[in-house]
Scaffold this motif. Structure first.
Motif, PDB file in Angstrom:
ATOM      1  N   GLY A  13       0.812  -1.218   0.000  1.00  0.00           N
ATOM      2  CA  GLY A  13       0.000   0.000   0.000  1.00  0.00           C
ATOM      3  C   GLY A  13       0.840   1.260   0.000  1.00  0.00           C
ATOM      4  O   GLY A  13       0.518   2.237  -0.679  1.00  0.00           O
ATOM      5  N   ALA A  14       1.936   1.245   0.757  1.00  0.00           N
ATOM      6  CA  ALA A  14       2.834   2.407   0.772  1.00  0.00           C
ATOM      7  C   ALA A  14       3.442   2.629  -0.606  1.00  0.00           C
ATOM      8  O   ALA A  14       3.525   3.764  -1.090  1.00  0.00           O
ATOM      9  N   ILE A  15       3.833   1.551  -1.248  1.00  0.00           N
ATOM     10  CA  ILE A  15       4.404   1.655  -2.599  1.00  0.00           C
ATOM     11  C   ILE A  15       3.344   2.113  -3.588  1.00  0.00           C
ATOM     12  O   ILE A  15       3.599   2.988  -4.421  1.00  0.00           O
ATOM     13  N   ILE A  16       2.149   1.542  -3.489  1.00  0.00           N
ATOM     14  CA  ILE A  16       1.046   1.926  -4.380  1.00  0.00           C
ATOM     15  C   ILE A  16       0.706   3.404  -4.185  1.00  0.00           C
ATOM     16  O   ILE A  16       0.459   4.132  -5.150  1.00  0.00           O
ATOM     17  N   GLY A  17       0.680   3.871  -2.952  1.00  0.00           N
ATOM     18  CA  GLY A  17       0.407   5.290  -2.679  1.00  0.00           C
ATOM     19  C   GLY A  17       1.436   6.198  -3.317  1.00  0.00           C
ATOM     20  O   GLY A  17       1.102   7.223  -3.910  1.00  0.00           O
ATOM     21  N   ALA A  18       2.711   5.812  -3.194  1.00  0.00           N
ATOM     22  CA  ALA A  18       3.774   6.610  -3.809  1.00  0.00           C
ATOM     23  C   ALA A  18       3.638   6.627  -5.328  1.00  0.00           C
ATOM     24  O   ALA A  18       3.798   7.677  -5.972  1.00  0.00           O
ATOM     25  N   LEU A  19       3.332   5.468  -5.918  1.00  0.00           N
ATOM     26  CA  LEU A  19       3.146   5.415  -7.374  1.00  0.00           C
ATOM     27  C   LEU A  19       1.922   6.229  -7.800  1.00  0.00           C
ATOM     28  O   LEU A  19       1.956   6.915  -8.826  1.00  0.00           O
ATOM     29  N   GLY A  20       0.856   6.145  -7.023  1.00  0.00           N
ATOM     30  CA  GLY A  20      -0.338   6.947  -7.330  1.00  0.00           C
ATOM     31  C   GLY A  20      -0.049   8.426  -7.267  1.00  0.00           C
ATOM     32  O   GLY A  20      -0.518   9.206  -8.090  1.00  0.00           O
ATOM     33  N   ARG A  21       0.776   8.817  -6.309  1.00  0.00           N
ATOM     34  CA  ARG A  21       1.149  10.228  -6.185  1.00  0.00           C
ATOM     35  C   ARG A  21       2.024  10.671  -7.348  1.00  0.00           C
ATOM     36  O   ARG A  21       1.924  11.804  -7.814  1.00  0.00           O
ATOM     37  N   LEU A  22       2.890   9.779  -7.828  1.00  0.00           N
ATOM     38  CA  LEU A  22       3.735  10.109  -8.982  1.00  0.00           C
ATOM     39  C   LEU A  22       2.924  10.270 -10.264  1.00  0.00           C
ATOM     40  O   LEU A  22       3.293  11.051 -11.141  1.00  0.00           O
ATOM     41  N   VAL A  23       1.833   9.525 -10.376  1.00  0.00           N
ATOM     42  CA  VAL A  23       1.005   9.574 -11.583  1.00  0.00           C
ATOM     43  C   VAL A  23       0.243  10.901 -11.671  1.00  0.00           C
ATOM     44  O   VAL A  23       0.009  11.416 -12.756  1.00  0.00           O
ATOM     45  N   LEU A  68      -4.750  -1.489 -11.643  1.00  0.00           N
ATOM     46  CA  LEU A  68      -5.991  -1.057 -10.994  1.00  0.00           C
ATOM     47  C   LEU A  68      -5.690  -0.386  -9.651  1.00  0.00           C
ATOM     48  O   LEU A  68      -6.275   0.657  -9.324  1.00  0.00           O
ATOM     49  N   GLN A  69      -4.776  -0.949  -8.890  1.00  0.00           N
ATOM     50  CA  GLN A  69      -4.415  -0.377  -7.600  1.00  0.00           C
ATOM     51  C   GLN A  69      -3.799   1.012  -7.765  1.00  0.00           C
ATOM     52  O   GLN A  69      -4.125   1.935  -7.017  1.00  0.00           O
ATOM     53  N   ILE A  70      -2.930   1.169  -8.748  1.00  0.00           N
ATOM     54  CA  ILE A  70      -2.303   2.472  -8.990  1.00  0.00           C
ATOM     55  C   ILE A  70      -3.336   3.491  -9.448  1.00  0.00           C
ATOM     56  O   ILE A  70      -3.323   4.647  -9.017  1.00  0.00           O
ATOM     57  N   ALA A  71      -4.261   3.071 -10.303  1.00  0.00           N
ATOM     58  CA  ALA A  71      -5.314   3.976 -10.764  1.00  0.00           C
ATOM     59  C   ALA A  71      -6.200   4.417  -9.598  1.00  0.00           C
ATOM     60  O   ALA A  71      -6.524   5.610  -9.472  1.00  0.00           O
ATOM     61  N   VAL A  72      -6.564   3.483  -8.745  1.00  0.00           N
ATOM     62  CA  VAL A  72      -7.377   3.829  -7.576  1.00  0.00           C
ATOM     63  C   VAL A  72      -6.584   4.755  -6.649  1.00  0.00           C
ATOM     64  O   VAL A  72      -7.141   5.709  -6.094  1.00  0.00           O
ATOM     65  N   ALA A  73      -5.291   4.509  -6.484  1.00  0.00           N
ATOM     66  CA  ALA A  73      -4.453   5.371  -5.648  1.00  0.00           C
ATOM     67  C   ALA A  73      -4.364   6.781  -6.225  1.00  0.00           C
ATOM     68  O   ALA A  73      -4.411   7.766  -5.478  1.00  0.00           O
ATOM     69  N   ALA A  74      -4.238   6.893  -7.539  1.00  0.00           N
ATOM     70  CA  ALA A  74      -4.173   8.214  -8.174  1.00  0.00           C
ATOM     71  C   ALA A  74      -5.467   8.986  -7.931  1.00  0.00           C
ATOM     72  O   ALA A  74      -5.438  10.175  -7.578  1.00  0.00           O
ATOM     73  N   VAL A  75      -6.594   8.316  -8.096  1.00  0.00           N
ATOM     74  CA  VAL A  75      -7.888   8.961  -7.823  1.00  0.00           C
ATOM     75  C   VAL A  75      -7.969   9.336  -6.344  1.00  0.00           C
ATOM     76  O   VAL A  75      -8.425  10.428  -5.997  1.00  0.00           O
ATOM     77  N   GLY A  76      -7.501   8.438  -5.484  1.00  0.00           N
ATOM     78  CA  GLY A  76      -7.504   8.725  -4.048  1.00  0.00           C
ATOM     79  C   GLY A  76      -6.633   9.914  -3.687  1.00  0.00           C
ATOM     80  O   GLY A  76      -7.008  10.733  -2.849  1.00  0.00           O
ATOM     81  N   VAL A  77      -5.478  10.030  -4.315  1.00  0.00           N
ATOM     82  CA  VAL A  77      -4.592  11.174  -4.068  1.00  0.00           C
ATOM     83  C   VAL A  77      -5.268  12.465  -4.525  1.00  0.00           C
ATOM     84  O   VAL A  77      -5.247  13.476  -3.812  1.00  0.00           O
ATOM     85  N   ILE A  78      -5.895  12.436  -5.695  1.00  0.00           N
ATOM     86  CA  ILE A  78      -6.593  13.633  -6.199  1.00  0.00           C
ATOM     87  C   ILE A  78      -7.696  14.054  -5.235  1.00  0.00           C
ATOM     88  O   ILE A  78      -7.821  15.237  -4.889  1.00  0.00           O
ATOM     89  N   LEU A  79      -8.500  13.086  -4.786  1.00  0.00           N
ATOM     90  CA  LEU A  79      -9.579  13.406  -3.847  1.00  0.00           C
ATOM     91  C   LEU A  79      -9.032  13.905  -2.513  1.00  0.00           C
ATOM     92  O   LEU A  79      -9.560  14.857  -1.934  1.00  0.00           O
ATOM     93  N   THR A  80      -7.979  13.269  -2.039  1.00  0.00           N
ATOM     94  CA  THR A  80      -7.393  13.661  -0.760  1.00  0.00           C
ATOM     95  C   THR A  80      -6.798  15.060  -0.824  1.00  0.00           C
ATOM     96  O   THR A  80      -6.972  15.858   0.105  1.00  0.00           O
ATOM     97  N   VAL A  81      -6.113  15.374  -1.907  1.00  0.00           N
ATOM     98  CA  VAL A  81      -5.540  16.719  -2.066  1.00  0.00           C
ATOM     99  C   VAL A  81      -6.645  17.762  -2.068  1.00  0.00           C
ATOM    100  O   VAL A  81      -6.538  18.798  -1.414  1.00  0.00           O
ATOM    101  N   SER A  82      -7.734  17.485  -2.771  1.00  0.00           N
ATOM    102  CA  SER A  82      -8.816  18.471  -2.834  1.00  0.00           C
ATOM    103  C   SER A  82      -9.503  18.623  -1.475  1.00  0.00           C
ATOM    104  O   SER A  82      -9.832  19.735  -1.073  1.00  0.00           O
TER     105      SER A  82
END
Length: 91
Positions: A13-23, A68-82
């Motif tokens: 999850g930590a790795i996926i979060g970092a990858l989602g943030r990079l995307v 799929l995990q990275i895509a969900v993380a990217a959406v999660g990062v966008i929502l969290t930032v907002s």
């Protein structure tokens, strides 16, 4: 889920979060711990979605599940930032 599975989910999850943030383009003003939490949640949701589509268990590396995990993380990062920026919380 075993304790090993939980620890693995946290690490992945930590790795996926970092990858989602990079995307996500641009600067994200959220702390790293929140990125890790988003990644852990995204890893679980991505695995659930992959299981629903029948692609969670494949031979070798589960590339579709990982994407799929990275895509969900990217959406999660966008929502969290907002949401994080809107609440005026400062780190």
């Amino acid at each position: 889920m075993t304790i090993t599975g939980i620890i693995t989910a946290i690490v992945i999850g930590a790795i996926i979060g970092a990858l989602g943030r990079l995307v996500v383009p641009g600067k994200q003003n959220i702390p790293i711990w929140l990125t890790i939490v988003v990644g852990i949640v995204a890893a679980f949701i991505g695995t659930f979605i992959a299981g629903a589509f029948g692609v969670a268990e494949t031979g070798g590396i589960d590339w579709i599940e990982l994407l799929l995990q990275i895509a969900v993380a990217a959406v999660g990062v966008i929502l969290t930032v907002s949401l994080y920026g809107r609440r005026g919380i400062r780190h």
